[in-house]
Structures are given as structure tokens and as C-alpha cells.
Scaffold this active site. Structure first.
Site, PDB file in Angstrom:
ATOM      1  N   HIS B  70       0.822  -1.211   0.000  1.00 35.52           N
ATOM      2  CA  HIS B  70       0.000   0.000   0.000  1.00 35.52           C
ATOM      3  C   HIS B  70       0.862   1.270   0.000  1.00 35.52           C
ATOM      4  O   HIS B  70       0.570   2.237  -0.698  1.00 35.52           O
ATOM      5  CB  HIS B  70      -0.936  -0.034   1.215  1.00 35.52           C
ATOM      6  CG  HIS B  70      -1.691   1.232   1.439  1.00 35.52           C
ATOM      7  ND1 HIS B  70      -1.338   2.143   2.399  1.00 35.52           N
ATOM      8  CD2 HIS B  70      -2.787   1.739   0.809  1.00 35.52           C
ATOM      9  CE1 HIS B  70      -2.190   3.164   2.363  1.00 35.52           C
ATOM     10  NE2 HIS B  70      -3.079   2.944   1.410  1.00 35.52           N
ATOM     11  N   GLU B  73       2.100   1.792  -3.377  1.00 30.81           N
ATOM     12  CA  GLU B  73       1.034   2.377  -4.214  1.00 30.81           C
ATOM     13  C   GLU B  73       1.043   3.906  -4.082  1.00 30.81           C
ATOM     14  O   GLU B  73       1.000   4.644  -5.065  1.00 30.81           O
ATOM     15  CB  GLU B  73      -0.326   1.806  -3.792  1.00 30.81           C
ATOM     16  CG  GLU B  73      -1.530   2.458  -4.456  1.00 30.81           C
ATOM     17  CD  GLU B  73      -2.650   2.733  -3.477  1.00 30.81           C
ATOM     18  OE1 GLU B  73      -3.055   3.910  -3.365  1.00 30.81           O
ATOM     19  OE2 GLU B  73      -3.133   1.795  -2.801  1.00 30.81           O
ATOM     20  N   HIS B  74       1.112   4.396  -2.830  1.00 32.23           N
ATOM     21  CA  HIS B  74       1.154   5.847  -2.615  1.00 32.23           C
ATOM     22  C   HIS B  74       2.362   6.481  -3.299  1.00 32.23           C
ATOM     23  O   HIS B  74       2.241   7.510  -3.954  1.00 32.23           O
ATOM     24  CB  HIS B  74       1.242   6.161  -1.108  1.00 32.23           C
ATOM     25  CG  HIS B  74      -0.085   6.303  -0.453  1.00 32.23           C
ATOM     26  ND1 HIS B  74      -0.483   7.469   0.143  1.00 32.23           N
ATOM     27  CD2 HIS B  74      -1.113   5.433  -0.294  1.00 32.23           C
ATOM     28  CE1 HIS B  74      -1.691   7.315   0.654  1.00 32.23           C
ATOM     29  NE2 HIS B  74      -2.102   6.087   0.418  1.00 32.23           N
ATOM     30  N   GLU B 145      -4.432   8.058   7.106  1.00 31.17           N
ATOM     31  CA  GLU B 145      -5.309   7.100   6.432  1.00 31.17           C
ATOM     32  C   GLU B 145      -5.589   5.917   7.369  1.00 31.17           C
ATOM     33  O   GLU B 145      -6.722   5.457   7.502  1.00 31.17           O
ATOM     34  CB  GLU B 145      -4.672   6.627   5.117  1.00 31.17           C
ATOM     35  CG  GLU B 145      -5.620   5.798   4.264  1.00 31.17           C
ATOM     36  CD  GLU B 145      -5.013   5.371   2.928  1.00 31.17           C
ATOM     37  OE1 GLU B 145      -3.858   5.743   2.639  1.00 31.17           O
ATOM     38  OE2 GLU B 145      -5.703   4.662   2.177  1.00 31.17           O
TER      39      GLU B 145
END
Lengths: 415, 429
Positions: B70, B73-74, B145
Site C-alpha cells: 500500500h 502504491e502511494h 489514512e
């Protein structure tokens, strides 16, 4: 009858949106109508319960039916919606239109005689809706700000009404609410591939017209978005303690002296200020300062309000608020580039095109334009108007905006 | 000439074209005549459950911190200081990315900037730019997040159920990791994961929209060919801990500052084939409709007695790495509702399947399948499923049509007491 068609050959289903519109009155109106919507969705005279409704919809190849209530400025929308498959795509080209319209007619104009038990049951349903909204912290922070900014107006009531009033509602209240709704202005939208459905307006007219008694037009209903934002407001901070990890904040304000000419520039303003990934809030509060994951601004154009909401760590509260305000000051001073302006215009045009990919959004686009502009506005007209928006227009609308309120959830415990 | 496969669904009146480029990248194009909007997706078969693997550069086995897929991904959706969302937004194009257990996908949506968007998407994915500084900057954002999910009761009840079901499988770990695990992520580790899992053989490119198939393939290939072929191996060596058949714990409960309690009843199943994953998804949908939806006597009774206000949802989730069923609902009468549901499940397992209801529900689901053709999102999700599960694109439609009451019966038999877990989120007093 006011029936409008949105013809688009790419769609395999046909969507019908049957809208009633009344001017907002008070908390009672919201509460009774929320209850009315809930109970009408669960039954009618010839479909006396949930199961019979769902069964019928399954027989119509999974057609959908629901009731939606919403606010459009000072107007209240009570909407019946159905979606069903175009005969071209069904086995043996089975036609569903007549059955769908019969069903819709039953649901709207042939309500059952509600029992006290049924009314009490739906009260519980609505009360849960009112109470559970605090569970979604960011959406709640934004909604609470709407209420704070409009606390002296009917608009400031939550869409599902007020807890006390819902509890005290009687059968008489519901009956009156029903009469009031069905006696109001009607606007029907039909969207989909209507080739082969040329007579659909006539068919709807034949079935429903005798029931439509109100001849007042949507564009003639009273809306006034200048009332609250012409008043003086004292800067106010509110908070709600919640034991949560992240704090949700909202910042709200009025767009003073907003006019119809400001509506499209405000959309472009917000593209630069608070809603696209290129915007000042996203770039400066999230990307540069790393203060949040979610941050967004919304313009409630029909009420002349602005709301910014974000999820932050409580210890960064002051810092986040002052950064958000700095971004607005920059907008007022014209501290944005021509590229930023162009990018916002491009994004607005792209979202406009997205609207056309959805039957639902296309219908509501037509409906809300009638309220905002008091006339029809085509996609092309709005697109052209966007392209002509200048830097001066943006600075002009930015200077009408004043933040007047702050709200924080969960700031106390985790500060 | 390209070697192209064409799949057509009569029910949806929709075609999907697929081919493999010379560098091994699989490309899928689903043609949607009349739609203005076009979507492009570039994804990899790499997600949060893959934390232990052989580094393609060194050939050595490595364990990486939770949440790194993740985090990657960022950082990958960023170009020399500019966020990708911003770069697309500057072209008037909307974009986003997501990481799940077994995939990471980057996508855009546009009406008129299609060629530029394809070029931008390829550029972003093919030109990673990780520095100690920009990796550090992202930690605060991802931290927020994670905090956002920490306050989300739907998310909590779901992940707690996974933790109760699985003893070792990394599916029990939050996709974004924790504030602690992400503190160990460095730009070097991001490069290791990128180099290992973002090779053409492990990736896929999907287009959905009204496009010319050949021209679009040329466009993708042209952009991909600007970059040299990275080092690849036949098969990426991944180590997923062997998961015992037994659940980890029977019940899991957490208190949050909320109004409405959440209930999730989970059933852990043995791993199954890609076809059976798809079949179970269709079955969960049909069984949910027959036994728990508004047209079931059970739900109507629960509703009328005031025990449940919202819906009771049944869903199946499967992959190469896990397989389970979950029943979720929200209710202020959580103990009673739990008892009623469990009692009811035991009852329907031994009863005969109501054939009439089965046929009505099947009719509804066939209708919903046709209706799904009006959505571009459903089109791409169907393609991703077929890639990850190695099935035909429209296999779900075929499964639905062939479904029999016997299948329903067999599906219900999965709902056993020994593989069942209960997850609850309760309000703080």
C-alpha cells in the site's frame, strides 16, 4: 404533465424519476416526510408488505424501486425512482414498461391504510438513521457544519428530521404529509435508450396525468439563497467530544451576496481551492504539510455556503485551520496560476461529461438546473460558460467567501 | 499480427479482447459502444498478503514490513514531487489507485484525453522515484489514512473477523499496516518490492470504453516499449505461511465510540479453484437474496419485530490465499440477532430448497447481470477477477445460468459451527 426525456442509446435499462417538490417549511416537514418515505417504500394497497414488493421487482428482472428525499436549496425533493431493462435486451424481448408504470402508480397513488404498529416500526427505522450518522465521523463533521450554518432555517434540519418530532408523529401527521406531497409540483424524467419507446411520454401521461393537480412550475417555486448570507455572523467554534483516534474537523462559511452569475465561477473556484487533487487544500495541507489523508471543500451553491472538512490529528488542529484559511486568502488575492485556472475548467468539463454516463445524474442535472437557473441549461451551454470564466471572476467570487465557523469532533480526548 | 482472444457475452452484448505483448504484459480491452468515458487500469498481482518473497535482484529471501504494498502504491503514484492524482487532474482527468490483499491497481477515467492518459499511466508506473525524503513525507499522510480506518466500525468488524478466522495468513493484517509497521519502510525496500512485483509478466493493463481495439493496443505497446525490459524470473517465489484448517478464535469483540453495533459472522473455507471462487461469489449473491434479503420471510420477520433496520448481507471472498463467507449486519439488538441468525442457518441447511423462490431470484439476478452492462466499473472488475482467478471473463454469467437448487444446498453446507467466527463492534458505555 412535465415529462422530460434523456435519450442515450448506450444504456440497456430505462430509468424513471418521479419528483415531487415543496418549499421547505420546518423541522416537522422533514420529520414527517422522512417517515412517510420510509413507510411508502415498504408497502401500498396492492403490495401490502416488503416481501410482495420485492417479489414483484424480481419478476420484473430485478427492476429497482426506491424513494429518495433530498434538499435543493430551500426546496424539498421527494423522489420515486425506478430502473428496468429495455425489452431489446430481455429474453423474447419481453416488455416491462406497462407493468413498471402500474407498479409505480400503485406505490405513489394507492397507499395502504397504515396501522399504528407499522407507523411505530418505521419511526424506529428513521430514529436509527438519525442516530447512526455520528458513526461516520467525516461525513458527520460536514453535516453538522451545514446545521450550524443554517441553525435558524428549515435547511438546518437533518434530512431525516428531528428525533423528538419523529417520535411524536401521528397517523394524521403522515396523512397530511402525504396529501401535501402528492399535491405538489411534479417533474418526471425518463432516461435511457428510448428508440422504440417513442410514445413513453404519452403512456406516462395517460396513466398519471389525472392525479397531477398542481400546475405550479418548478422554476417558479420560491428559493432565496441570499437571506442567511447577507446577515452578520460572529466567528464561532463548536466541538463534540468523541473517543476516537482521528479528529474530524469542518470549517464553514457564507458566500455573501451570492447571485446566479456566481454559480459557475464558484464551481471553478472550488476546483482550484478545494476539490480536485491539484487544488490548494490537497496540495498544501495534505501533500506539503502531511497533515491529513482526506481534505475537501464543498460549495452548497443553492444556499450560498462553503464547507471544508478534513481528518487530522487533534494536535494539528490550529495549524490545519490556519493553513486552510491561508489558502482562501490566496484565492482572494488572486494567488493562483493560469494553469491552475485552466486545469479547474478542464476538470469541471470532465465531471460534466461524467454526468452523462449516469442516467440518475443526468436527470438530477436537469432538475437542479431548473432550480438554480430558473430555466433549462444544456451540457453544451454550461461547458461553454465554463470556458469563458476568467481570473477576475474567480477573485470576485472568492472575495464573497468568509469562514465564520469551526467544528471539531474528538478534539478533546486525543489532543 | 497479434494473437488475440475475443470473448463475447450475449446477455450483456459486450466483448472483451485480450492479448499478450511481446514483453509478457497481458492487455484486456472491453469495448463499450456509446460511452464517452474511457477507463485505463494498470495493475499488478501483488497486494498486502505478500510480505515474504525472493528479491529478484539479489535472489535472496526477504521479509518486508506490513503495509508496504500500500505504501508503494502511494509513492509510485507520484512523480518527482508531484502527486499523480494532481498530474492527471492538470489534464482534466480523474485518477486513483487501490491496494487489496492480492492486487494493486492504478487507473484513470477520461472522455477526451485518452492517449495522453495512457502515456501518463505507463510513465508513472515505469518510472519509480523513491527518495528517503519523499518516503518520509508520505508517512504522515498514510498515518492519517490508517487512523481514519481505525475509527471506521465497518472496517473494524470485518478485519476483526479475518483475525478470528485466520491464524497465520497475512490476510489478518490491515492492508495499510499499522503506524508501527510503516515506520520501518524505506525507499530501498520500496525498490525491492517494485523490482520484484512490477514486471510485465506479473502485471495487466485493462481498457474499458468505446475505443478502437487495434489502435489502443498499438498505443499501449508503443508506450511500454519506451522502457527496457526489466529483469524477470519465470515464477516469483512467494512464501505465504501455511494456514491451519482451524479458526484462530471463536469470538472477537471491540468497543468503539459509535451508536450502532456491528455484527459479522464469518465462515472459513478450504482454498478452492478460480472457477469455484467465482461460483461461490455468484452463489453467495443468490443465497443472500433467497434467505436474507427483503424478499425472505426471515428478514421480514426480523424487520417487523424491530430487530434489524438495515440489510443482512452475505458475501463470499476468495483468492489464491484465502476463502471465506461473511454475513454482516448492524443492529441495536446484537445478541438476539446473532442467536436468531445462527438458529435460522441451522434450519435452512436441513430444509429443502424452495424451487419457486430459487427461480424468481435467478430471474432477478439475470436481470441484474444485464443491468450491469450500464456500468464501466463492473466491466473492469469482471476482467480483474478473470485475471486473478484464471477464468473466462464472462464465467459469472455462465455460472448463474447453470445454477441449480442443488448448488444452493451445497453452499449452505459450508456454514458449519466449527469454522464459524463471530465479530462484534459494541458502543463504549
Amino acid at each position: 404533465m412535465n415529462i422530460e426525456k434523456i435519450i442515450d442509446e448506450k444504456f440497456k435499462s430505462i430509468y424513471i424519476s418521479y419528483n415531487f417538490t415543496i418549499p421547505m417549511k420546518n423541522k416537522e416537514m422533514f420529520s414527517y416526510n422522512a417517515l412517510l418515505g420510509a413507510i411508502m417504500q415498504k408497502g401500498a394497497k396492492n403490495y401490502p408488505n416488503l416481501k410482495s414488493i420485492e417479489n414483484k421487482l424480481s419478476m420484473l428482472y430485478g427492476a429497482t424501486y426506491d424513494i429518495n428525499v433530498d434538499k435543493y436549496g430551500d426546496l424539498y425533493n421527494f423522489q420515486f425512482r425506478m430502473n428496468f431493462i429495455n425489452r431489446k435486451f430481455l429474453p423474447d424481448n419481453e416488455e416491462l414498461l406497462d407493468e413498471v408504470l402500474d407498479f409505480l402508480y400503485e406505490m405513489i397513488y394507492n397507499p395502504k391504510d397504515w396501522t399504528d404498529d407499522e407507523i411505530e416500526r418505521e419511526k424506529e427505522f428513521i430514529l436509527e438513521k438519525i442516530n447512526e450518522r455520528r458513526d461516520e465521523k467525516l461525513a458527520y463533521a460536514s453535516q453538522k457544519m451545514e446545521e450550524i450554518l443554517c441553525k435558524d432555517e428549515p435547511y438546518g434540519t437533518y434530512i431525516f428530521g428531528d428525533e423528538k418530532i419523529v417520535k411524536s408523529a401521528t397517523k394524521e401527521d403522515l396523512k397530511n404529509a402525504y396529501e401535501n406531497i402528492i399535491g405538489s409540483t411534479v417533474n418526471v424524467y425518463v432516461a435511457g435508450n428510448l428508440n422504440g419507446y417513442e410514445d413513453i411520454e404519452k403512456t406516462i401521461e395517460e396513466k398519471f396525468a389525472s392525479k397531477v393537480t398542481n400546475t405550479q412550475k418548478l422554476e417558479d417555486l420560491p428559493t432565496d439563497n441570499t437571506k442567511i448570507n447577507s446577515k452578520e455572523h460572529i466567528y464561532t467554534k463548536d466541538s463534540e467530544p468523541q473517543d476516537i483516534v482521528q479528529s474530524a474537523i469542518s470549517l464553514g462559511g457564507y458566500i455573501k451576496g451570492i447571485t446566479v452569475e456566481d454559480l459557475l465561477p464558484l464551481a471553478i473556484f472550488n476546483g482550484i481551492f478545494g476539490v480536485t487533487p491539484s487544488c490548494k487544500l490537497f496540495q498544501n495541507v495534505r501533500e506539503k504539510a502531511s497533515l491529513c489523508y482526506t481534505i475537501s471543500a464543498k460549495i452548497l451553491k443553492l444556499k450560498g455556503l462553503i464547507i471544508v472538512y478534513a481528518g487530522i490529528n487533534a494536535q494539528n488542529y490550529e495549524k490545519a485551520v490556519s493553513l486552510i484559511k491561508e489558502q482562501l486568502e490566496d484565492m482572494k488575492k488572486g494567488n493562483f496560476t493560469d494553469e491552475e485556472l485552466q486545469c479547474s475548467i478542464d476538470s469541471a468539463i470532465a465531471s460534466l461529461r461524467d454526468v452523462r454516463e449516469s442516467k440518475y445524474l443526468s436527470c438530477m442535472f436537469k432538475y437542479s438546473n431548473k432550480i438554480a437557473y430558473k430555466k433549462d441549461m444544456s451540457f453544451e451551454e454550461i461547458e461553454e460558460a465554463y470556458k469563458k470564466i476568467t481570473r477576475e471572476d474567480i477573485i470576485r467570487v472568492a472575495n464573497k467567501i468568509e469562514f465564520t465557523n469551526e467544528f471539531i469532533i474528538g478534539g478533546v480526548q486525543n489532543a | 499480427m497479434r494473437n488475440m482472444t475475443v470473448e463475447y457475452s450475449k446477455e450483456l452484448d459486450e466483448s472483451t479482447f485480450s492479448t499478450k505483448l511481446s514483453n509478457g504484459l497481458s492487455v484486456y480491452i472491453c469495448k463499450k459502444p456509446g460511452f464517452n468515458k474511457k477507463m485505463g487500469l494498470f495493475g499488478t498481482k501483488y497486494g498486502s498478503v505478500i510480505n515474504d518473497f525472493v528479491d529478484i535482484e539479489t535472489g535472496k529471501r526477504i521479509q518486508v514490513p506490513d503495509g508496504i504494498a500500500h505504501y508503494l502504491e502511494h509513492k509510485l503514484f507520484e512523480k518527482e514531487g508531484a502527486n499523480a492524482l494532481d498530474l492527471f487532474s492538470q489534464m482534466g482527468v480523474s485518477s486513483n489507485a487501490y491496494t487489496s490483499f492480492d492486487q494493486t491497481v492504478y487507473y484513470f477515467e477520461t472522455a477526451d484525453k485518452f492517449d495522453e492518459s495512457v502515456a501518463m499511466l505507463v510513465k508513472l508506473i515505469k518510472e519509480p522515484y523513491f527518495t528517503a525524503e519523499n518516503v518520509e513525507k508520505e508517512r504522515g499522510i498514510i498515518g492519517q489514512e490508517i487512523s481514519m480506518y481505525d475509527d471506521n466500525p465497518n472496517f473494524k468488524v470485518y478485519f476483526n473477523a479475518l483475525r478470528a478466522m485466520y491464524q497465520k495468513n497475512p490476510v489478518r493484517i490491515d492492508i495499510a499496516g499499522t503506524i508501527e509497521t510503516i515506520s520501518h519502510i524505506t525507499h530501498e525496500l520500496l525498490y525491492t518490492c517494485y523490482n520484484t512485483f512490477y514486471s510485465p509478466q506479473n502485471m495487466f493493463f485493462i481498457i474499458v470504453g468505446d475505443v478502437d481495439v487495434d489502435k489502443t493496443l498499438d498505443l499501449i505497446e508503443e508506450n511500454i516499449n519506451k522502457y527496457p525490459n526489466p529483469k524477470t524470473s519465470e515464477e516469483i517465489q512467494k512464501y505465504i505461511p501455511e494456514e491451519p484448517k482451524e479458526i484462530a478464535q471463536k469470538e472477537i469483540e471491540e468497543k468503539m465510540d459509535i451508536f450502532l453495533p456491528q455484527l459479522c459472522i464469518g465462515y472459513k473455507l478450504p482454498l478452492c479453484s478460480g472457477y469455484d471462487i467465482q461460483k461461490n461469489e455468484v452463489l453467495a449473491d443468490v443465497v443472500g437474496e433467497m434467505y436474507f434479503s427483503k424478499q425472505s420471510d426471515f428478514f421480514v420477520n426480523m424487520y417487523n419485530s424491530g430487530k434489524v433496520n438495515s440489510s443482512i448481507d452475505l458475501q463470499y471472498e476468495g483468492s489464491k490465499y484465502f476463502s471465506h463467507i461473511m454475513l454482516t449486519t448492524t443492529t441495536t439488538n446484537i445478541d438476539e440477532v446473532q442467536k436468531d441468525i445462527l438458529k435460522y442457518i441451522n434450519k435452512i441447511k436441513v430444509e429443502n430448497v424452495d424451487n419457486e423462490l430459487f427461480e424468481i431470484v435467478k430471474r432477478k439476478k439475470i436481470g441484474e447481470t444485464i443491468l450491469s452492462a450500464d456500468s464501466l466499473n463492473i466491466a473492469y472488475r469482471r476482467i480483474i477477477d478473470s485475471i486473478l482467478y484464471d477464468t473466462d471473463t464472462y464465467v459469472d454469467v455462465e455460472i448463474l445460468e447453470k445454477l441449480t437448487p442443488q448448488d444452493i444446498k451445497e453452499f449452505l453446507n459450508n456454514l458449519k459451527e466449527d469454522n464459524q467466527v463471530i465479530s462484534k463492534i459494541l458502543p463504549k458505555e
